[in-house]
Design a protein around this motif. Structure first.
Motif, PDB file in Angstrom:
ATOM      1  N   PHE A  97      24.269  51.145   7.756  1.00 50.47           N
ATOM      2  CA  PHE A  97      23.890  49.779   7.424  1.00 50.47           C
ATOM      3  C   PHE A  97      23.759  48.888   8.672  1.00 50.47           C
ATOM      4  CE2 PHE A  97      25.835  51.290   3.399  1.00 50.47           C
ATOM      5  CZ  PHE A  97      24.685  51.221   2.624  1.00 50.47           C
ATOM      6  N   ARG A  98      23.355  49.491   9.761  1.00 55.59           N
ATOM      7  CA  ARG A  98      23.124  48.750  11.004  1.00 55.59           C
ATOM      8  C   ARG A  98      22.078  47.666  10.754  1.00 55.59           C
ATOM      9  NH1 ARG A  98      22.245  52.611  15.728  1.00 55.59           N
ATOM     10  NH2 ARG A  98      24.434  52.848  15.300  1.00 55.59           N
ATOM     11  N   GLY A  99      22.357  46.448  11.244  1.00 58.84           N
ATOM     12  CA  GLY A  99      21.424  45.336  11.097  1.00 58.84           C
ATOM     13  C   GLY A  99      21.608  44.542   9.817  1.00 58.84           C
ATOM     14  N   ILE A 100      22.490  44.993   8.939  1.00 54.04           N
ATOM     15  CA  ILE A 100      22.727  44.336   7.655  1.00 54.04           C
ATOM     16  C   ILE A 100      24.069  43.617   7.707  1.00 54.04           C
ATOM     17  CG2 ILE A 100      23.190  44.799   5.209  1.00 54.04           C
ATOM     18  CD1 ILE A 100      21.139  47.010   5.319  1.00 54.04           C
ATOM     19  N   PRO A 101      24.174  42.424   7.124  1.00 51.06           N
ATOM     20  CA  PRO A 101      25.457  41.707   7.128  1.00 51.06           C
ATOM     21  C   PRO A 101      26.550  42.461   6.356  1.00 51.06           C
ATOM     22  CG  PRO A 101      23.661  40.222   6.553  1.00 51.06           C
ATOM     23  CD  PRO A 101      23.109  41.616   6.528  1.00 51.06           C
ATOM     24  N   VAL A 102      27.735  42.483   6.952  1.00 50.51           N
ATOM     25  CA  VAL A 102      28.904  43.097   6.323  1.00 50.51           C
ATOM     26  C   VAL A 102      30.094  42.146   6.455  1.00 50.51           C
ATOM     27  CG1 VAL A 102      28.163  45.480   6.721  1.00 50.51           C
ATOM     28  CG2 VAL A 102      29.557  44.336   8.447  1.00 50.51           C
ATOM     29  N   ARG A 103      30.978  42.224   5.471  1.00 50.62           N
ATOM     30  CA  ARG A 103      32.236  41.480   5.544  1.00 50.62           C
ATOM     31  C   ARG A 103      33.301  42.489   5.957  1.00 50.62           C
ATOM     32  NH1 ARG A 103      33.525  36.872   2.538  1.00 50.62           N
ATOM     33  NH2 ARG A 103      31.723  37.405   1.284  1.00 50.62           N
ATOM     34  N   LEU A 104      33.978  42.204   7.063  1.00 49.38           N
ATOM     35  CA  LEU A 104      35.000  43.113   7.566  1.00 49.38           C
ATOM     36  C   LEU A 104      36.363  42.434   7.599  1.00 49.38           C
ATOM     37  CD1 LEU A 104      33.144  44.690  10.639  1.00 49.38           C
ATOM     38  CD2 LEU A 104      33.416  45.672   8.349  1.00 49.38           C
ATOM     39  N   VAL A 105      37.378  43.184   7.230  1.00 50.04           N
ATOM     40  CA  VAL A 105      38.764  42.762   7.427  1.00 50.04           C
ATOM     41  C   VAL A 105      39.264  43.640   8.558  1.00 50.04           C
ATOM     42  CG1 VAL A 105      41.059  42.603   6.414  1.00 50.04           C
ATOM     43  CG2 VAL A 105      39.044  42.126   5.003  1.00 50.04           C
ATOM     44  N   TYR A 106      39.805  43.002   9.589  1.00 47.79           N
ATOM     45  CA  TYR A 106      40.209  43.739  10.786  1.00 47.79           C
ATOM     46  C   TYR A 106      41.478  43.129  11.360  1.00 47.79           C
ATOM     47  CZ  TYR A 106      37.770  39.823  12.999  1.00 47.79           C
ATOM     48  OH  TYR A 106      37.363  38.567  13.370  1.00 47.79           O
ATOM     49  N   LYS A 107      42.090  43.870  12.248  1.00 43.83           N
ATOM     50  CA  LYS A 107      43.298  43.369  12.914  1.00 43.83           C
ATOM     51  C   LYS A 107      43.040  43.309  14.408  1.00 43.83           C
ATOM     52  CE  LYS A 107      45.288  47.900  13.254  1.00 43.83           C
ATOM     53  NZ  LYS A 107      46.224  48.858  13.272  1.00 43.83           N
ATOM     54  N   ARG A 127      33.825  52.377  19.152  1.00 46.72           N
ATOM     55  CA  ARG A 127      33.621  50.938  19.346  1.00 46.72           C
ATOM     56  C   ARG A 127      32.438  50.470  18.518  1.00 46.72           C
ATOM     57  NH1 ARG A 127      33.548  49.319  25.338  1.00 46.72           N
ATOM     58  NH2 ARG A 127      34.801  47.567  24.667  1.00 46.72           N
ATOM     59  N   ILE A 128      32.643  49.351  17.830  1.00 49.59           N
ATOM     60  CA  ILE A 128      31.616  48.771  16.976  1.00 49.59           C
ATOM     61  C   ILE A 128      31.164  47.463  17.620  1.00 49.59           C
ATOM     62  CG2 ILE A 128      31.051  48.025  14.629  1.00 49.59           C
ATOM     63  CD1 ILE A 128      32.160  50.944  14.936  1.00 49.59           C
ATOM     64  N   PHE A 129      29.864  47.312  17.792  1.00 51.50           N
ATOM     65  CA  PHE A 129      29.287  46.111  18.388  1.00 51.50           C
ATOM     66  C   PHE A 129      28.690  45.270  17.266  1.00 51.50           C
ATOM     67  CE2 PHE A 129      29.512  49.413  21.485  1.00 51.50           C
ATOM     68  CZ  PHE A 129      29.914  48.772  22.648  1.00 51.50           C
ATOM     69  N   GLU A 145      28.556  38.313  21.071  1.00 53.29           N
ATOM     70  CA  GLU A 145      28.789  39.646  20.541  1.00 53.29           C
ATOM     71  C   GLU A 145      30.286  39.899  20.397  1.00 53.29           C
ATOM     72  OE1 GLU A 145      28.181  43.660  22.746  1.00 53.29           O
ATOM     73  OE2 GLU A 145      26.271  43.182  21.776  1.00 53.29           O
ATOM     74  N   VAL A 146      30.663  40.562  19.307  1.00 56.08           N
ATOM     75  CA  VAL A 146      32.049  40.919  19.049  1.00 56.08           C
ATOM     76  C   VAL A 146      32.153  42.442  19.119  1.00 56.08           C
ATOM     77  CG1 VAL A 146      33.891  40.914  17.312  1.00 56.08           C
ATOM     78  CG2 VAL A 146      32.409  38.910  17.558  1.00 56.08           C
ATOM     79  N   ILE A 147      33.178  42.926  19.793  1.00 60.08           N
ATOM     80  CA  ILE A 147      33.392  44.369  19.884  1.00 60.08           C
ATOM     81  C   ILE A 147      34.746  44.681  19.267  1.00 60.08           C
ATOM     82  CG2 ILE A 147      33.624  46.363  21.420  1.00 60.08           C
ATOM     83  CD1 ILE A 147      31.964  44.725  23.497  1.00 60.08           C
ATOM     84  N   LEU A 148      34.725  45.575  18.268  1.00 59.46           N
ATOM     85  CA  LEU A 148      35.962  46.000  17.611  1.00 59.46           C
ATOM     86  C   LEU A 148      36.143  47.500  17.791  1.00 59.46           C
ATOM     87  CD1 LEU A 148      35.793  44.167  14.143  1.00 59.46           C
ATOM     88  CD2 LEU A 148      37.182  43.541  16.113  1.00 59.46           C
ATOM     89  N   GLU A 149      37.392  47.892  17.844  1.00 59.75           N
ATOM     90  CA  GLU A 149      37.712  49.319  17.832  1.00 59.75           C
ATOM     91  C   GLU A 149      37.680  49.779  16.380  1.00 59.75           C
ATOM     92  OE1 GLU A 149      38.326  51.351  20.512  1.00 59.75           O
ATOM     93  OE2 GLU A 149      37.820  49.640  21.789  1.00 59.75           O
ATOM     94  N   LEU A 150      37.187  50.973  16.152  1.00 59.61           N
ATOM     95  CA  LEU A 150      37.107  51.528  14.805  1.00 59.61           C
ATOM     96  C   LEU A 150      38.471  51.506  14.108  1.00 59.61           C
ATOM     97  CD1 LEU A 150      35.067  52.843  12.904  1.00 59.61           C
ATOM     98  CD2 LEU A 150      35.684  55.039  13.874  1.00 59.61           C
ATOM     99  N   LYS A 151      39.530  51.809  14.828  1.00 61.10           N
ATOM    100  CA  LYS A 151      40.882  51.855  14.250  1.00 61.10           C
ATOM    101  C   LYS A 151      41.355  50.486  13.773  1.00 61.10           C
ATOM    102  CE  LYS A 151      43.304  51.395  18.691  1.00 61.10           C
ATOM    103  NZ  LYS A 151      43.384  49.967  18.627  1.00 61.10           N
ATOM    104  N   ASP A 152      40.745  49.409  14.258  1.00 57.64           N
ATOM    105  CA  ASP A 152      41.158  48.052  13.890  1.00 57.64           C
ATOM    106  C   ASP A 152      40.466  47.531  12.629  1.00 57.64           C
ATOM    107  OD1 ASP A 152      42.888  47.967  16.040  1.00 57.64           O
ATOM    108  OD2 ASP A 152      41.380  47.106  17.382  1.00 57.64           O
ATOM    109  N   ILE A 153      39.460  48.257  12.128  1.00 54.21           N
ATOM    110  CA  ILE A 153      38.767  47.829  10.914  1.00 54.21           C
ATOM    111  C   ILE A 153      39.553  48.356   9.719  1.00 54.21           C
ATOM    112  CG2 ILE A 153      36.646  47.939   9.566  1.00 54.21           C
ATOM    113  CD1 ILE A 153      35.142  48.255  12.224  1.00 54.21           C
TER     114      ILE A 153
END
Length: 162
Positions: A97-107, A127-129, A145-153
């Motif tokens: 779903f690259r390019g599509i809006p998503v709602r993420l809960v992350y730490k 890493r997710i950009f 741009e926000v960068i999250l680690e996969l483990k934090d999602i």
């Protein structure tokens, strides 16, 4: 008489035609009744939405098979699309779903869980950009741009803006 989830999955494996695939299957056994809920995914649709016709075809074929193998089964069958704001399967859906809006809960380290709406720009290994998503169009300003680690999602779902 009852029918197992595994038997229904086997039937669905036979009757589902690409690009439609099984997203979720719930089978609830009650004393004299079985509730079968099938959620479908369409791999060729940007949001994975399945048409009413596709749901109807799967429902008809699954009904026929259930009647054939278990004519005395008392059941209710519900076949539907997984939905436009479906739960994401992480990490696979982050690529899909690259390019599509998503709602993420992350730490983030040292903070409580956070929630945000983002567009998925890219994923490189763990890493997710992301780009923060806003319904309002902003001229000329570049979003950070926000960068999250996969483990934090912690969890996520597609987000449909109106």
């Amino acid at each position: 008489m009852t029918v197992s989830k595994e038997v229904i999955e086997t039937i669905l494996d036979r009757i589902l035609l690409a690009p439609v695939k099984l997203y979720a299957l719930m089978v609830s056994q009650r004393p004299n009744h079985t509730l079968i809920e099938v959620e479908l995914d369409h791999l060729g649709h940007p949001y994975g939405s399945v048409s009413l016709l596709e749901c109807e075809q799967v429902s008809r074929k699954l009904n026929e098979e259930l009647e054939r193998i278990s004519p005395d089964l008392n059941y209710t069958l519900k076949v539907s699309s997984a939905g436009a704001e479906r739960k994401l399967v992480i990490p696979e859906d982050l690529d899909r779903f690259r390019g599509i809006p998503v709602r993420l809960v992350y730490k983030l380290e040292g903070s409580n869980d956070k929630e945000g709406i983002f567009k998925i720009l890219d994923r490189k290994e763990d890493r997710i950009f992301l780009e923060p998503f806003s319904k309002r169009k902003t001229k000329g300003s570049k979003k950070k741009e926000v960068i999250l680690e996969l483990k934090d999602i912690l969890k996520g779902n597609l987000y449909v803006s109106i």
